[in-house]
Design a protein around this motif. Structure first.
Motif, PDB file in Angstrom:
ATOM      1  N   VAL A  63       9.480  -0.259   1.160  1.00  0.00           N
ATOM      2  CA  VAL A  63       9.063   0.629   0.065  1.00  0.00           C
ATOM      3  C   VAL A  63      10.250   0.925  -0.853  1.00  0.00           C
ATOM      4  O   VAL A  63      10.124   0.921  -2.081  1.00  0.00           O
ATOM      5  N   ARG A  67      11.026  -2.146  -2.888  1.00  0.00           N
ATOM      6  CA  ARG A  67      10.046  -2.292  -3.966  1.00  0.00           C
ATOM      7  C   ARG A  67      10.368  -1.347  -5.118  1.00  0.00           C
ATOM      8  O   ARG A  67      10.271  -1.726  -6.290  1.00  0.00           O
ATOM      9  N   PHE A 126       6.064   4.359  -8.108  1.00  0.00           N
ATOM     10  CA  PHE A 126       7.105   3.554  -7.475  1.00  0.00           C
ATOM     11  C   PHE A 126       8.316   4.392  -7.057  1.00  0.00           C
ATOM     12  O   PHE A 126       9.205   3.889  -6.376  1.00  0.00           O
ATOM     13  N   TYR A 183       4.669   5.365   1.765  1.00  0.00           N
ATOM     14  CA  TYR A 183       3.680   4.388   1.327  1.00  0.00           C
ATOM     15  C   TYR A 183       2.348   5.043   1.019  1.00  0.00           C
ATOM     16  O   TYR A 183       1.590   4.565   0.198  1.00  0.00           O
ATOM     17  N   THR A 240      -0.999   3.387  -2.984  1.00  0.00           N
ATOM     18  CA  THR A 240      -1.566   2.041  -2.994  1.00  0.00           C
ATOM     19  C   THR A 240      -2.545   1.801  -4.127  1.00  0.00           C
ATOM     20  O   THR A 240      -2.498   0.776  -4.794  1.00  0.00           O
ATOM     21  N   ILE A 285      -0.822   1.440  -7.487  1.00  0.00           N
ATOM     22  CA  ILE A 285       0.016   0.244  -7.533  1.00  0.00           C
ATOM     23  C   ILE A 285      -0.847  -1.014  -7.616  1.00  0.00           C
ATOM     24  O   ILE A 285      -0.482  -1.976  -8.292  1.00  0.00           O
ATOM     25  N   ASN A 286      -1.992  -0.992  -6.968  1.00  0.00           N
ATOM     26  CA  ASN A 286      -2.928  -2.116  -7.116  1.00  0.00           C
ATOM     27  C   ASN A 286      -3.366  -2.254  -8.571  1.00  0.00           C
ATOM     28  O   ASN A 286      -3.499  -3.365  -9.094  1.00  0.00           O
ATOM     29  N   ASP A 345       5.848  -5.930  -2.884  1.00  0.00           N
ATOM     30  CA  ASP A 345       4.652  -5.103  -2.718  1.00  0.00           C
ATOM     31  C   ASP A 345       3.718  -5.726  -1.681  1.00  0.00           C
ATOM     32  O   ASP A 345       3.133  -5.016  -0.856  1.00  0.00           O
ATOM     33  N   CYS A 399       5.026  -4.901   1.658  1.00  0.00           N
ATOM     34  CA  CYS A 399       4.703  -3.509   2.002  1.00  0.00           C
ATOM     35  C   CYS A 399       3.282  -3.418   2.548  1.00  0.00           C
ATOM     36  O   CYS A 399       3.032  -2.766   3.565  1.00  0.00           O
ATOM     37  N   GLU A 400       2.355  -4.061   1.867  1.00  0.00           N
ATOM     38  CA  GLU A 400       0.950  -3.993   2.265  1.00  0.00           C
ATOM     39  C   GLU A 400       0.728  -4.610   3.635  1.00  0.00           C
ATOM     40  O   GLU A 400       0.059  -4.029   4.495  1.00  0.00           O
TER      41      GLU A 400
END
Length: 251
Positions: free
Chosen positions: A71, A74, A114, A119, A123, A126-127, A158, A161-162
């Motif tokens: 994270v 990123r 960001f 986290y 999400t 960021i998506n 990213d 991270c996912e």
């Protein structure tokens, strides 16, 4: 609110604690003495503190430190891309200035997501950022500034991270949750729900007040979490199905 609470009930403890930490930050930032003195708030904070303490006592997930590291990486990559685009805002080349201006507006919109060190909660937004980056106008601006490599690094981090977060969730679900944290889940959700109802009532009674502002911020926070959990739970379901298929004996 019913749909949101349904997502909250299906979430793992780590996601609920992450949601609550961001929720607490919103509550504290509004500076409402009446809120902090209310029984609804006091019950909520007591319940959260006990749940967080129980969560901290859980056996440490082996993916926790990795996820925190990814994270941060990123976030650094986002800053690199952001600053790279800003450096062209005063370019002598008109095309570069226009590309930088377009990207800068996009980065300003998503910068706060960001900057988070956790986290959870980020999400969904960021998506949306990633989908925006793939649009023709933004992709063209990136190409104009020759920043494809930096952007690819950001998107790769990213994705890492996912995938790491999904691994962390799978590990958490497969291990026995701490009894203290798990048993208080329902109590916390009830306390949070009661607090939101209390804030909603005050907002409806005092138009144009801080209560209205707070109620709006909570609605946005809940929508982000709901969106993130929908994506996360779908990905987790897919990962479980793939794992189950891998374990089936070959014909």
């Amino acid at each position: 609110m019913a749909k949101f609470l349904s997502f909250l009930r299906r979430s793992v403890i780590s996601s609920i604690v992450g949601y609550a930490k961001d929720f607490n930050a919103i509550l504290k930032s509004i500076e409402l003495p009446e809120l902090y003195a209310s029984n609804a708030y006091l019950v909520y904070t007591d319940t959260f503190n006990r749940m967080e303490l129980g969560h901290l006592q859980e056996r440490k997930n082996p993916f926790t430190d990795k996820l925190a590291e990814y994270v941060k990486a990123r976030g650094r990559s986002f800053q690199a891309v952001n600053l790279g685009a800003k450096s062209y805002l005063n370019s002598n080349v008109a095309a570069e200035r226009e590309a930088a201006s377009l990207l800068n507006a996009l980065f300003v919109r998503y910068a706060s997501e960001f900057s988070k060190n956790s986290y959870s909660g980020a999400t969904g937004m960021i998506n949306s950022f990633i989908q925006d980056m793939k649009q023709k106008n933004y992709a063209g601006a990136i190409a104009t500034l020759k920043m494809e490599a930096k952007v690819k690094q950001l998107l790769d981090e990213d994705a890492l991270c996912e995938s790491t977060h999904l691994q962390a969730i799978v590990t958490e679900l497969e291990s026995e949750e701490n009894v203290t944290a798990s048993s208080i889940r329902g109590e916390f959700i009830k306390a949070a729900s009661n607090l939101m109802v209390f804030i909603g009532i005050r907002a409806s009674e005092e138009k144009g007040s801080k209560w209205v502002e707070l109620n709006g911020q909570i609605a946005i926070h809940n929508a982000k979490f709901e969106k993130a959990e929908a994506v996360r739970q779908a990905a987790l379901k897919k990962k479980r199905e793939e794992k189950k298929n891998d374990q089936k004996p070959k014909a």
